[in-house]
Design a protein around this motif. Structure first.
Motif, PDB file in Angstrom:
ATOM      1  N   ARG A 119      -5.707  16.420   7.686  1.00  0.00           N
ATOM      2  CA  ARG A 119      -5.235  14.963   8.109  1.00  0.00           C
ATOM      3  C   ARG A 119      -4.843  14.773   6.462  1.00  0.00           C
ATOM      4  NH1 ARG A 119     -10.117  11.104  10.582  1.00  0.00           N
ATOM      5  NH2 ARG A 119      -9.507  11.954  13.049  1.00  0.00           N
ATOM      6  N   GLN A 120      -3.817  13.943   6.072  1.00  0.00           N
ATOM      7  CA  GLN A 120      -4.002  13.662   4.722  1.00  0.00           C
ATOM      8  C   GLN A 120      -3.521  12.525   4.153  1.00  0.00           C
ATOM      9  OE1 GLN A 120      -0.134  16.445   3.800  1.00  0.00           O
ATOM     10  NE2 GLN A 120       0.934  14.123   4.348  1.00  0.00           N
ATOM     11  N   ILE A 121      -4.017  11.756   3.179  1.00  0.00           N
ATOM     12  CA  ILE A 121      -3.485  10.354   3.132  1.00  0.00           C
ATOM     13  C   ILE A 121      -2.401  10.101   1.435  1.00  0.00           C
ATOM     14  CG2 ILE A 121      -3.920   7.456   2.849  1.00  0.00           C
ATOM     15  CD1 ILE A 121      -6.623   8.843   4.590  1.00  0.00           C
ATOM     16  N   ARG A 122      -1.586   9.611   1.822  1.00  0.00           N
ATOM     17  CA  ARG A 122      -0.005   9.197  -0.033  1.00  0.00           C
ATOM     18  C   ARG A 122      -0.077   7.841   0.157  1.00  0.00           C
ATOM     19  NH1 ARG A 122       5.301  11.562   2.069  1.00  0.00           N
ATOM     20  NH2 ARG A 122       5.707  10.971   0.143  1.00  0.00           N
ATOM     21  N   GLY A 156     -10.441   4.929 -17.862  1.00  0.00           N
ATOM     22  CA  GLY A 156     -10.228   4.340 -15.778  1.00  0.00           C
ATOM     23  C   GLY A 156      -8.935   3.946 -15.698  1.00  0.00           C
ATOM     24  N   PHE A 157      -8.461   4.126 -15.037  1.00  0.00           N
ATOM     25  CA  PHE A 157      -7.445   4.052 -14.289  1.00  0.00           C
ATOM     26  C   PHE A 157      -7.487   3.005 -13.012  1.00  0.00           C
ATOM     27  CE2 PHE A 157      -5.276   5.352 -17.996  1.00  0.00           C
ATOM     28  CZ  PHE A 157      -5.249   4.246 -18.002  1.00  0.00           C
ATOM     29  N   THR A 158      -6.988   2.388 -11.929  1.00  0.00           N
ATOM     30  CA  THR A 158      -7.007   1.462 -10.788  1.00  0.00           C
ATOM     31  C   THR A 158      -5.904   1.443 -10.239  1.00  0.00           C
ATOM     32  OG1 THR A 158      -9.406   0.579 -11.081  1.00  0.00           O
ATOM     33  CG2 THR A 158      -8.034   0.217  -8.875  1.00  0.00           C
ATOM     34  N   LEU A 159      -5.726   2.598  -9.594  1.00  0.00           N
ATOM     35  CA  LEU A 159      -3.988   2.052  -7.878  1.00  0.00           C
ATOM     36  C   LEU A 159      -3.926   1.210  -7.486  1.00  0.00           C
ATOM     37  CD1 LEU A 159      -1.688   5.115  -7.712  1.00  0.00           C
ATOM     38  CD2 LEU A 159      -2.620   2.847  -6.110  1.00  0.00           C
ATOM     39  N   CYS A 160      -3.954  -0.139  -7.911  1.00  0.00           N
ATOM     40  CA  CYS A 160      -3.213  -0.878  -6.166  1.00  0.00           C
ATOM     41  C   CYS A 160      -1.832  -0.512  -5.681  1.00  0.00           C
ATOM     42  CB  CYS A 160      -3.141  -2.196  -7.104  1.00  0.00           C
ATOM     43  SG  CYS A 160      -3.758  -3.714  -5.871  1.00  0.00           S
ATOM     44  N   PRO A 161      -2.603  -0.475  -4.455  1.00  0.00           N
ATOM     45  CA  PRO A 161      -1.664   0.419  -3.449  1.00  0.00           C
ATOM     46  C   PRO A 161      -0.940  -0.463  -3.058  1.00  0.00           C
ATOM     47  CG  PRO A 161      -3.404   0.071  -1.988  1.00  0.00           C
ATOM     48  CD  PRO A 161      -4.130  -0.290  -3.749  1.00  0.00           C
ATOM     49  N   THR A 162       0.616  -0.201  -3.310  1.00  0.00           N
ATOM     50  CA  THR A 162       1.557  -1.525  -1.788  1.00  0.00           C
ATOM     51  C   THR A 162       2.600  -0.425  -1.098  1.00  0.00           C
ATOM     52  OG1 THR A 162       3.214   0.190  -3.270  1.00  0.00           O
ATOM     53  CG2 THR A 162       2.458  -2.478  -4.257  1.00  0.00           C
ATOM     54  N   ARG A 163       1.831   1.476  -0.815  1.00  0.00           N
ATOM     55  CA  ARG A 163       2.138   1.721   0.325  1.00  0.00           C
ATOM     56  C   ARG A 163       0.279   3.044   0.317  1.00  0.00           C
ATOM     57  NH1 ARG A 163       4.059   7.094   0.958  1.00  0.00           N
ATOM     58  NH2 ARG A 163       5.494   7.201   3.084  1.00  0.00           N
ATOM     59  N   ILE A 164       0.389   3.305   1.856  1.00  0.00           N
ATOM     60  CA  ILE A 164      -0.316   3.615   2.551  1.00  0.00           C
ATOM     61  C   ILE A 164       0.193   4.635   3.630  1.00  0.00           C
ATOM     62  CG2 ILE A 164      -2.707   4.366   2.802  1.00  0.00           C
ATOM     63  CD1 ILE A 164      -4.075   2.117   1.586  1.00  0.00           C
ATOM     64  N   GLU A 165      -0.138   5.230   3.818  1.00  0.00           N
ATOM     65  CA  GLU A 165       0.909   6.722   4.452  1.00  0.00           C
ATOM     66  C   GLU A 165      -0.658   7.525   5.184  1.00  0.00           C
ATOM     67  OE1 GLU A 165       2.892  10.835   5.714  1.00  0.00           O
ATOM     68  OE2 GLU A 165       4.421   9.729   4.611  1.00  0.00           O
ATOM     69  N   ARG A 172       1.217   6.852  10.296  1.00  0.00           N
ATOM     70  CA  ARG A 172       2.035   5.890   9.894  1.00  0.00           C
ATOM     71  C   ARG A 172       1.321   5.236   8.238  1.00  0.00           C
ATOM     72  NH1 ARG A 172       1.547   1.755  13.797  1.00  0.00           N
ATOM     73  NH2 ARG A 172       0.399   2.774  15.570  1.00  0.00           N
ATOM     74  N   GLU A 173       2.187   4.778   8.303  1.00  0.00           N
ATOM     75  CA  GLU A 173       2.798   4.048   7.488  1.00  0.00           C
ATOM     76  C   GLU A 173       2.484   2.043   6.764  1.00  0.00           C
ATOM     77  OE1 GLU A 173       6.915   4.030   3.952  1.00  0.00           O
ATOM     78  OE2 GLU A 173       6.857   2.554   5.931  1.00  0.00           O
ATOM     79  N   PHE A 174       1.484   1.851   6.037  1.00  0.00           N
ATOM     80  CA  PHE A 174       1.527   0.398   5.598  1.00  0.00           C
ATOM     81  C   PHE A 174       2.087   0.203   4.097  1.00  0.00           C
ATOM     82  CE2 PHE A 174      -1.811   2.042   8.781  1.00  0.00           C
ATOM     83  CZ  PHE A 174      -2.178   1.214   9.258  1.00  0.00           C
ATOM     84  N   THR A 175       2.961  -0.812   4.553  1.00  0.00           N
ATOM     85  CA  THR A 175       3.176  -1.601   3.065  1.00  0.00           C
ATOM     86  C   THR A 175       3.293  -2.754   3.333  1.00  0.00           C
ATOM     87  OG1 THR A 175       5.664  -1.873   4.074  1.00  0.00           O
ATOM     88  CG2 THR A 175       4.920   0.332   3.203  1.00  0.00           C
ATOM     89  N   ARG A 176       2.926  -3.071   1.445  1.00  0.00           N
ATOM     90  CA  ARG A 176       3.296  -4.692   1.139  1.00  0.00           C
ATOM     91  C   ARG A 176       3.801  -4.415  -0.254  1.00  0.00           C
ATOM     92  NH1 ARG A 176      -3.154  -5.100  -0.692  1.00  0.00           N
ATOM     93  NH2 ARG A 176      -2.901  -3.581  -2.528  1.00  0.00           N
ATOM     94  N   SER A 177       4.443  -5.920  -0.408  1.00  0.00           N
ATOM     95  CA  SER A 177       5.010  -6.164  -0.990  1.00  0.00           C
ATOM     96  C   SER A 177       4.110  -6.696  -2.476  1.00  0.00           C
ATOM     97  CB  SER A 177       6.430  -7.671  -1.047  1.00  0.00           C
ATOM     98  OG  SER A 177       5.495  -9.235  -0.092  1.00  0.00           O
ATOM     99  N   ALA A 178       3.448  -7.089  -2.694  1.00  0.00           N
ATOM    100  CA  ALA A 178       2.499  -7.181  -3.418  1.00  0.00           C
ATOM    101  C   ALA A 178       1.365  -7.250  -2.872  1.00  0.00           C
ATOM    102  CB  ALA A 178       2.967  -9.085  -3.968  1.00  0.00           C
TER     103      ALA A 178
END
Length: 218
Positions: A107-110, A178-187, A200-206
């Protein structure tokens, strides 16, 4: 094609990555499975950054926090020397991509999105939660810069160790953060035979927007 072997039931099955779910919940499920199956560092992830003029670079780092409460909209947190190569790229271009690849699970997650720096208080708390020897090693390093010889670094380590051993902790360098990535796309991706992979791809605009999702061709 005549004579080709038939596809088995697993290849013919519909997607097993559920539609309409919260991707943070799904990440938790997959991450828990990886913690039980990966022999080393299930929290290891590839971090891709780019310079201000879009030259890319990638390396492995460790996930140190994640979930819907990491930051407004949820996120994935890592720590680093902000004066390192990756740190300078982050400062110049506050967006990044992450990749988790768990070979044991196939499995992988992007994950992609903008970055936000953690507070000094959180950086302090995490830095001092590390073993003393790790604090010393980080504070003594001019990460990514030329090193004339390994002995020069080891001498710094010894000096810092002696200077702070009685306290049991080293002052956090101001550039260690440290840094936090706030996702707009997760696959989410699952390997299947003959390249009939499940994506399966999950997206959001904000960060406060709802997620939408869709299957992707392999």
């Amino acid at each position: 094609m005549s004579g080709a072997p038939p596809l088995d039931d697993a290849q013919l099955a519909d997607s097993v990555i559920p539609a309409g779910t919260d991707p943070f919940v799904l990440f938790d499920e997959w991450f828990a499975a990886a913690q039980g199956s990966e022999p080393n560092d299930p929290n290891a992830m590839a971090l891709a950054t780019a310079t201000a003029d879009a030259a890319p670079s990638v390396r492995m780092v460790l996930l140190k926090g994640h979930g819907p409460n990491e930051i407004m909209g949820g996120g994935f947190t890592f720590f680093t020397n902000a004066e390192s190569r990756k740190g300078s790229q982050i400062r110049a271009n506050m967006q990044a991509a992450l990749l988790f690849h768990w070979k044991s699970l196939r499995r992988q997650i992007r994950i992609e999105g903008p970055l936000t720096e953690v507070s000094p208080e959180r950086a302090d708390a995490y830095f001092h939660s590390r073993p003393y020897k790790s604090q010393v090693g980080s504070a003594a390093s001019d990460q990514s810069r030329p090193l004339p010889g390994r002995q020069a670094y080891l001498e710094r380590v010894q000096e810092l160790w002696a200077a702070h051993e009685s306290e049991g902790k080293v002052p956090r360098p101001a550039h260690w953060t440290g840094f936090t990535l706030c996702p707009t796309r997760i696959e989410f991706w699952i390997d299947r035979d003959n390249r009939l992979h499940d994506r399966r791809e999950f997206t959001r605009s904000a960060p406060d927007a709802p997620w939408s999702d869709t299957l992707l061709y392999p």
